[in-house]
Scaffold this active site. Structure first.
Site, PDB file in Angstrom:
ATOM      1  N   ARG A  10       1.000  -1.261   0.125  1.00 56.39           N
ATOM      2  CA  ARG A  10       0.140   0.090  -0.114  1.00 56.39           C
ATOM      3  C   ARG A  10       0.748   1.234  -0.011  1.00 56.39           C
ATOM      4  NH1 ARG A  10      -3.648  -2.644  -1.473  1.00 56.39           N
ATOM      5  NH2 ARG A  10      -5.330  -3.485  -0.463  1.00 56.39           N
ATOM      6  N   GLU A  40      -2.534   7.889  -4.185  1.00 54.62           N
ATOM      7  CA  GLU A  40      -2.997   7.356  -5.616  1.00 54.62           C
ATOM      8  C   GLU A  40      -4.399   7.760  -5.879  1.00 54.62           C
ATOM      9  OE1 GLU A  40      -1.775   3.374  -4.734  1.00 54.62           O
ATOM     10  OE2 GLU A  40      -3.866   2.948  -5.053  1.00 54.62           O
ATOM     11  N   HIS A  95      -1.382   0.687  -9.484  1.00 51.11           N
ATOM     12  CA  HIS A  95      -1.951  -0.164  -8.569  1.00 51.11           C
ATOM     13  C   HIS A  95      -2.661  -1.446  -9.209  1.00 51.11           C
ATOM     14  CE1 HIS A  95      -4.066  -0.726  -4.382  1.00 51.11           C
ATOM     15  NE2 HIS A  95      -3.958  -1.915  -4.932  1.00 51.11           N
ATOM     16  N   VAL A  96      -1.882  -2.219 -10.161  1.00 50.19           N
ATOM     17  CA  VAL A  96      -2.328  -3.364 -10.724  1.00 50.19           C
ATOM     18  C   VAL A  96      -1.939  -4.655 -10.529  1.00 50.19           C
ATOM     19  CG1 VAL A  96      -2.920  -2.046 -12.867  1.00 50.19           C
ATOM     20  CG2 VAL A  96      -0.439  -2.735 -12.549  1.00 50.19           C
TER      21      VAL A  96
END
Ligand code: 8YV
Length: 309
Positions: free
Chosen positions: A228, A257, A275-276
């Site tokens: 995170r 983000e 964030h994939v």
């Protein structure tokens, strides 16, 4: 009624719409008005890594029975409040482990072998003029992992195949692994070349990557974050990368983000992804089915598939 906290997956949205009276929170700009109108209708919330169910939302939904998260991470859900109110919570563990571990290795290779920079070099036509810089070998580099849960272990297994010595930090030493244990993140960072964040975000792990850890990792060290954003103190990370006090970074998550510090865009020792970690068609479909399966089990009074609370 089911409340979807933010947009996350089209297939999930469509399937929820077929089964339930679905409210999409983002369709209602006036949240207070929406909650006033629908508070007694909503029995389930579907959240993810962006939005879940905080104390305020839970207090506003007196009929809430279950929060089903389209994520393994639970940091956007007030678990204590859910326990207190007898609200069930589910997540999507296991099904995304391999994809996230694959991305961690991908980021390491992308940073060390400068894959994105190389791609830009070819596309821009610079190859014809040029003098391409050598990169850094991955095989055999020492890898340190913060958090040795499902994802941490899957990363370790992959790194072993690259002949990397593995070490880790967790609050308590694991009795069932042969990797080197360090009782602090500083010691881990001082003793590895690639440091990977793979733990859940909690009050204890917020800014676990701070100035001291960055200095311990040093000018040849590489930081990988597939956890995170708030695990990393970005105000310390960014200048360290700019000044070369840290060798490089592969980042899939960011403190604020989708906002990413602009300075990073100009750095070639950094690889940035949006964030994939779990973002494959295959995995997101299985995650969606798990959310649906948990909701269905709950409303049929059957055992939940992946209960947390
Ligand atoms: C998802 C994640 O990005 O599982 C997690 O904890 O961060 C991700 O898999 C996200 O929740 C998908 O919308």
């Amino acid at each position: 009624g089911v409340l979807m906290a933010c947009p996350m997956n089209t297939y999930l949205e469509q399937e929820l719409e077929k089964r339930f009276l679905l409210f999409k929170f983002w369709d209602f700009p006036d949240k207070a008005l929406f909650l006033d109108t629908h508070r007694s209708t909503i029995r389930a919330v579907v959240g993810n890594a962006t939005a879940g169910a905080d104390a305020e939302l839970i207090e506003n939904l007196p009929k809430l029975e279950i929060v089903s998260s389209f994520s393994v991470g639970l940091d956007k859900i007030d678990l204590a409040k859910c326990r207190e109110k007898g609200i069930r919570v589910t997540n999507t563990p296991d099904v995304l482990t391999e994809d996230v571990a694959d991305l961690a290795i991908g980021l390491i290779l992308a940073v060390l072998r400068r894959l994105c920079e190389s791609d830009r070099y070819v596309r821009s036509g610079k190859w014809k003029k040029g003098d391409y810089k050598l990169t850094t070998k991955f095989t055999g580099k020492s890898v340190g992992i913060i958090g040795l849960g499902r994802i941490g272990l899957a990363i370790a297994k992959r790194a072993e195949a690259f002949s990397c010595p593995i070490s880790y930090y967790t609050r308590t030493k694991k009795s069932d692994v042969n990797y080197t244990y360090y009782p602090s993140v500083i010691e881990l960072a001082s003793n590895c070349q690639i440091l990977i964040v793979a733990c859940p975000l909690t009050e204890q792990t917020r800014h676990i990557i701070n100035r001291e850890v960055i200095d311990a990792l040093g000018p040849k060290g590489v930081l990988i974050n597939i956890g995170r954003g708030p695990h990393v103190d970005e105000h310390e990370l960014v200048p360290a990368l700019v000044e070369g006090r840290l060798g490089g970074a592969g980042l899939d998550v960011f403190e604020n983000e989708p906002e990413v510090p602009q300075v990073l865009f100009g750095l070639e020792n950094v690889v940035l992804t949006p964030h994939v970690g779990s973002g494959t068609v295959e995995t997101r479909t299985v995650m969606a089915d798990l959310v649906l399966g948990n909701l269905e089990a709950h409303f049929l009074s059957k055992p939940l598939l992946t209960p947390v609370v």
